[in-house]
Design a protein around this motif. Structure first.
Motif, PDB file in Angstrom:
ATOM      1  N   UNK A 119       1.021  -1.139   0.000  1.00 35.87           N
ATOM      2  CA  UNK A 119      -0.008  -0.167   0.099  1.00 35.87           C
ATOM      3  C   UNK A 119       0.923   1.073  -0.063  1.00 35.87           C
ATOM      4  N   UNK A 120       0.619   2.129  -0.748  1.00 41.59           N
ATOM      5  CA  UNK A 120       1.460   3.553  -1.090  1.00 41.59           C
ATOM      6  C   UNK A 120       1.619   4.189   0.200  1.00 41.59           C
ATOM      7  N   UNK A 121       0.918   4.572   0.937  1.00 34.38           N
ATOM      8  CA  UNK A 121       1.190   5.184   2.263  1.00 34.38           C
ATOM      9  C   UNK A 121       1.953   4.457   3.175  1.00 34.38           C
ATOM     10  N   UNK A 122       1.885   3.041   3.272  1.00 35.11           N
ATOM     11  CA  UNK A 122       2.658   2.150   4.081  1.00 35.11           C
ATOM     12  C   UNK A 122       4.073   2.047   3.645  1.00 35.11           C
ATOM     13  N   UNK A 123       4.309   1.936   2.520  1.00 36.50           N
ATOM     14  CA  UNK A 123       5.719   1.989   1.888  1.00 36.50           C
ATOM     15  C   UNK A 123       6.315   3.295   1.974  1.00 36.50           C
ATOM     16  N   UNK A 124       5.771   4.264   1.568  1.00 38.38           N
ATOM     17  CA  UNK A 124       6.334   5.581   1.350  1.00 38.38           C
ATOM     18  C   UNK A 124       6.525   6.371   2.537  1.00 38.38           C
ATOM     19  N   UNK A 125       5.789   6.237   3.401  1.00 37.22           N
ATOM     20  CA  UNK A 125       5.434   6.671   4.735  1.00 37.22           C
ATOM     21  C   UNK A 125       6.381   5.928   6.150  1.00 37.22           C
ATOM     22  N   UNK A 126       6.241   4.681   5.844  1.00 37.99           N
ATOM     23  CA  UNK A 126       6.973   4.079   7.013  1.00 37.99           C
ATOM     24  C   UNK A 126       8.186   3.039   6.690  1.00 37.99           C
ATOM     25  N   UNK A 127       7.761   2.278   5.662  1.00 38.13           N
ATOM     26  CA  UNK A 127       8.696   0.988   5.309  1.00 38.13           C
ATOM     27  C   UNK A 127      10.089   1.292   4.642  1.00 38.13           C
ATOM     28  N   UNK A 128       9.854   2.444   3.966  1.00 40.56           N
ATOM     29  CA  UNK A 128      10.849   2.958   3.164  1.00 40.56           C
ATOM     30  C   UNK A 128      11.948   3.710   4.017  1.00 40.56           C
ATOM     31  N   UNK A 129      11.269   4.591   5.016  1.00 37.25           N
ATOM     32  CA  UNK A 129      11.963   5.357   5.964  1.00 37.25           C
ATOM     33  C   UNK A 129      12.958   4.494   6.944  1.00 37.25           C
ATOM     34  N   UNK A 130      12.131   3.334   7.422  1.00 35.38           N
ATOM     35  CA  UNK A 130      12.570   2.512   8.290  1.00 35.38           C
ATOM     36  C   UNK A 130      13.824   2.031   7.603  1.00 35.38           C
ATOM     37  N   UNK A 131      13.696   1.377   6.344  1.00 38.13           N
ATOM     38  CA  UNK A 131      14.875   0.987   5.683  1.00 38.13           C
ATOM     39  C   UNK A 131      16.186   1.981   5.620  1.00 38.13           C
ATOM     40  N   UNK A 132      16.033   3.211   5.451  1.00 41.00           N
ATOM     41  CA  UNK A 132      16.651   4.152   5.200  1.00 41.00           C
ATOM     42  C   UNK A 132      17.587   4.395   6.696  1.00 41.00           C
ATOM     43  N   UNK A 133      16.701   4.315   7.764  1.00 43.35           N
ATOM     44  CA  UNK A 133      17.171   4.285   9.308  1.00 43.35           C
ATOM     45  C   UNK A 133      18.170   3.379   9.482  1.00 43.35           C
ATOM     46  N   UNK A 134      18.091   2.131   9.096  1.00 44.51           N
ATOM     47  CA  UNK A 134      18.545   0.752   9.415  1.00 44.51           C
ATOM     48  C   UNK A 134      20.045   0.875   8.807  1.00 44.51           C
ATOM     49  N   UNK A 135      20.027   1.470   7.592  1.00 47.60           N
ATOM     50  CA  UNK A 135      21.241   1.323   6.914  1.00 47.60           C
ATOM     51  C   UNK A 135      22.225   2.398   7.340  1.00 47.60           C
ATOM     52  N   UNK A 136      21.524   3.718   7.729  1.00 46.99           N
ATOM     53  CA  UNK A 136      22.130   4.754   8.051  1.00 46.99           C
ATOM     54  C   UNK A 136      22.769   4.967   9.660  1.00 46.99           C
ATOM     55  N   UNK A 137      21.973   4.312  10.207  1.00 48.56           N
ATOM     56  CA  UNK A 137      22.270   4.124  11.730  1.00 48.56           C
ATOM     57  C   UNK A 137      23.925   4.028  12.096  1.00 48.56           C
ATOM     58  N   UNK A 138      24.687   3.121  11.525  1.00 50.22           N
ATOM     59  CA  UNK A 138      26.027   3.122  11.865  1.00 50.22           C
ATOM     60  C   UNK A 138      26.824   4.383  11.313  1.00 50.22           C
ATOM     61  N   UNK A 139      26.280   4.745  10.141  1.00 49.12           N
ATOM     62  CA  UNK A 139      27.024   5.990   9.844  1.00 49.12           C
ATOM     63  C   UNK A 139      26.640   7.315  10.599  1.00 49.12           C
TER      64      UNK A 139
END
Length: 317
Positions: free
Chosen positions: A136-156
């Motif tokens: 669902x568009x809002x689920x992915x755009x507002x939440x899932x993709x943001x979480x993905x960015x957080x998980x990758x950028x945390x170590x940085x």
């Protein structure tokens, strides 16, 4: 604007880097402009590069106009020249995991520190839409993709120096949401308000979960409600028209996020919700640990093939 909607004028070192998603329009535009005006290095991440370039040019023009108006009040010997705002653009489409990963990898390839990640971009759709990844568009755009960015950028963020922060633009609309894993992807039913509320609720729930499970607590994560802001996104809705008399403009909406991202007094504050430029409280719903665990189990299953290989080194899973 109201005395309660303000942020302190701080001098930001030019080497301090901020990512602002959706920084070319609305709230994000003012977040990017004000942080760069205070000296920060800002990267606006958005879908349309042409609009991003236009936004950067407009920020510079507005800054120079405002600067010269202030300079006109000084004596000739006190006057200085305006500088170039340090703003860049990067392409990011949150409706696609592949394109979100492209943005993540392109930023990592810069070997650039990241001090503050402002996840501001968001959408509100009228009718049910599915992404290319079948979410669902809002689920992915507002939440899932943001979480993905957080998980990758945390170590940085953890290795970029002191006082690194993650700031999410959420909404009081989270109160309309609920966690129902049988309908989390609109499998059974769709409501524009409910599904939008879900995506914002999940942001807050994941904030609480990450606050508990991230091993290195040096990076703070907060969620900000900007108030009801009159934007193109909201004006197509009947409740948007009804709320117009009580709405804030983009700058007013941005103040809470700017304060959470830059105010030195909030160094170390994590797992908190901001509203009206101050720490506020949410309902008990997003604080429920069992619900948080259920949400994150689902989220990690969805994102599994995109997750960092070394994620267990910095998150207890």
């Amino acid at each position: 604007m109201g005395s309660n909607l303000s942020f302190p004028e701080v001098e930001i070192p030019p080497e301090r880097t901020y990512i602002v998603t959706g920084g070319n329009t609305g709230i994000g535009y003012y977040i990017a402009k004000e942080i760069s005006r205070m000296g920060g290095h800002v990267i606006i991440a958005c879908r349309n590069m042409s609009k991003a370039e236009t936004a950067i040019q407009q920020m510079q023009e507005e800054y120079e106009k405002e600067f010269k108006e202030k300079q006109a009040k000084l004596s000739e010997t006190e006057r200085t020249e305006p500088r170039r705002l340090n703003i860049e653009k990067m392409e990011l489409d949150l409706a696609s995991f592949e394109k979100t990963m492209r943005f993540i990898e392109e930023f990592k390839a810069r070997n650039c520190p990241l001090h503050v990640l402002i996840l501001n971009a968001g959408i509100h759709v009228h009718n049910k839409e599915m992404t290319e990844d079948s979410y669902e568009m809002m689920l992915q755009s507002n939440y899932l993709s943001n979480l993905l960015i957080i998980l990758h950028f945390l170590p940085l963020l953890q290795t970029s120096g002191e006082d690194c922060r993650i700031v999410q633009t959420t909404s009081a609309g989270y109160r309309f949401g609920k966690l129902d894993t049988n309908n989390i992807n609109a499998q059974q039913s769709f409501s524009s308000i409910t599904n939008y509320g879900n995506s914002k609720l999940f942001q807050i729930m994941s904030m609480h979960w990450l606050t508990r499970h991230v091993k290195d607590k040096s990076v703070t994560i907060t969620s900000c409600h900007p108030g009801y802001v009159k934007t193109q996104m909201t004006q197509g809705y009947s409740f948007g028209r009804a709320m117009a008399a009580f709405s804030r403009n983009g700058y007013e909406g941005a103040t809470t996020i700017i304060k959470a991202a830059t105010d030195p007094s909030y160094k170390g504050e994590t797992g908190v919700y901001f509203s009206d430029c101050k720490i506020s409280s949410t309902t008990s719903y997003p604080k429920n640990i069992e619900r948080q665990d259920e949400l994150m189990t689902y989220s990690f299953q969805v994102l599994d093939k995109y997750l960092p290989r070394d994620i267990k080194q910095y998150i207890d899973m």
